[in-house]
Design a protein around this motif. Structure first.
Motif, mmCIF file in Angstrom:
data_model
loop_
_atom_site.group_PDB
_atom_site.id
_atom_site.type_symbol
_atom_site.label_atom_id
_atom_site.label_comp_id
_atom_site.label_asym_id
_atom_site.label_seq_id
_atom_site.Cartn_x
_atom_site.Cartn_y
_atom_site.Cartn_z
ATOM 1 N N GLY A 46 128.442 -6.740 74.087
ATOM 2 C CA GLY A 46 128.580 -5.976 72.857
ATOM 3 C C GLY A 46 129.759 -6.405 72.005
ATOM 4 O O GLY A 46 130.003 -5.827 70.956
ATOM 5 N N THR A 47 130.502 -7.428 72.465
ATOM 6 C CA THR A 47 131.613 -7.965 71.673
ATOM 7 C C THR A 47 131.239 -9.370 71.209
ATOM 8 O O THR A 47 130.388 -10.021 71.815
ATOM 9 C CB THR A 47 132.918 -8.048 72.490
ATOM 10 N N PRO A 48 131.882 -9.882 70.156
ATOM 11 C CA PRO A 48 131.574 -11.241 69.719
ATOM 12 C C PRO A 48 132.045 -12.304 70.712
ATOM 13 O O PRO A 48 131.690 -13.464 70.573
ATOM 14 C CB PRO A 48 132.294 -11.373 68.373
ATOM 15 N N LEU A 49 132.804 -11.905 71.737
ATOM 16 C CA LEU A 49 133.274 -12.851 72.750
ATOM 17 C C LEU A 49 132.238 -13.095 73.841
ATOM 18 O O LEU A 49 132.352 -14.041 74.611
ATOM 19 C CB LEU A 49 134.570 -12.337 73.389
ATOM 20 N N HIS A 50 131.233 -12.236 73.923
ATOM 21 C CA HIS A 50 130.188 -12.358 74.941
ATOM 22 C C HIS A 50 129.116 -13.340 74.460
ATOM 23 O O HIS A 50 128.574 -13.195 73.369
ATOM 24 C CB HIS A 50 129.545 -10.996 75.220
ATOM 25 N N SER A 51 128.829 -14.351 75.300
ATOM 26 C CA SER A 51 127.797 -15.329 74.947
ATOM 27 C C SER A 51 127.183 -15.906 76.212
ATOM 28 O O SER A 51 127.904 -16.245 77.151
ATOM 29 C CB SER A 51 128.403 -16.475 74.132
ATOM 30 N N THR A 52 125.880 -16.018 76.232
ATOM 31 C CA THR A 52 125.208 -16.728 77.328
ATOM 32 C C THR A 52 124.877 -18.151 76.907
ATOM 33 O O THR A 52 124.402 -18.939 77.708
ATOM 34 C CB THR A 52 123.917 -15.993 77.749
#
Length: 125
Positions: free
Chosen positions: A26-32
């Motif tokens: 839910g944050t812009p730092l989270h990425s797969t």
């Protein structure tokens, strides 16, 4: 969503990693899709173990200092800011910082299960 920060300070909690699957959802730092690391390495520091059976692609860019990327068949020496190396799946690797160094690493995709334990601290010695 927007997030601002300071790479060297923000990365402390995650061994320099700033972006990836391991950051809060839910944050812009989270990425797969991708992982980004600001690596600050004191002179003499070595990776704790070889990375083997790698399934990702990576880019490492030297920001400052001197950095050795050790591949099974050669060592790539990065000496000038902007020197970089890209390697793909199946390339076993390790690294060594013969002098204080700062590097930016980008890996893709971001996959669970690829984390080394943190390096020992002065208190562990």
């Amino acid at each position: 969503m927007i997030h601002t920060g300071q790479a060297e300070l923000d990365g402390v909690a995650n061994q320099g990693w700033l972006l990836g699957h391991f950051m809060p959802p839910g944050t812009p730092l989270h990425s797969t899709a991708v992982e980004v690391k600001w690596g600050v390495h004191p002179a003499g520091q070595r990776r704790a173990a070889w990375a083997t059976a790698e399934t990702r692609t990576a880019l490492l860019v030297l920001i400052s200092g001197r950095f050795h990327m050790e591949m099974r068949d050669r060592t790539v020496v990065l000496t000038r800011p902007g020197d970089y190396l890209v390697w793909g799946p199946g390339e076993d690797h390790s690294w060594h910082a013969p002098a204080d160094a700062v590097v930016l690493t980008v890996r893709w995709p971001s996959l669970p299960g690829w984390r080394l334990p943190p390096p020992p601290t002065q208190e562990d010695a």
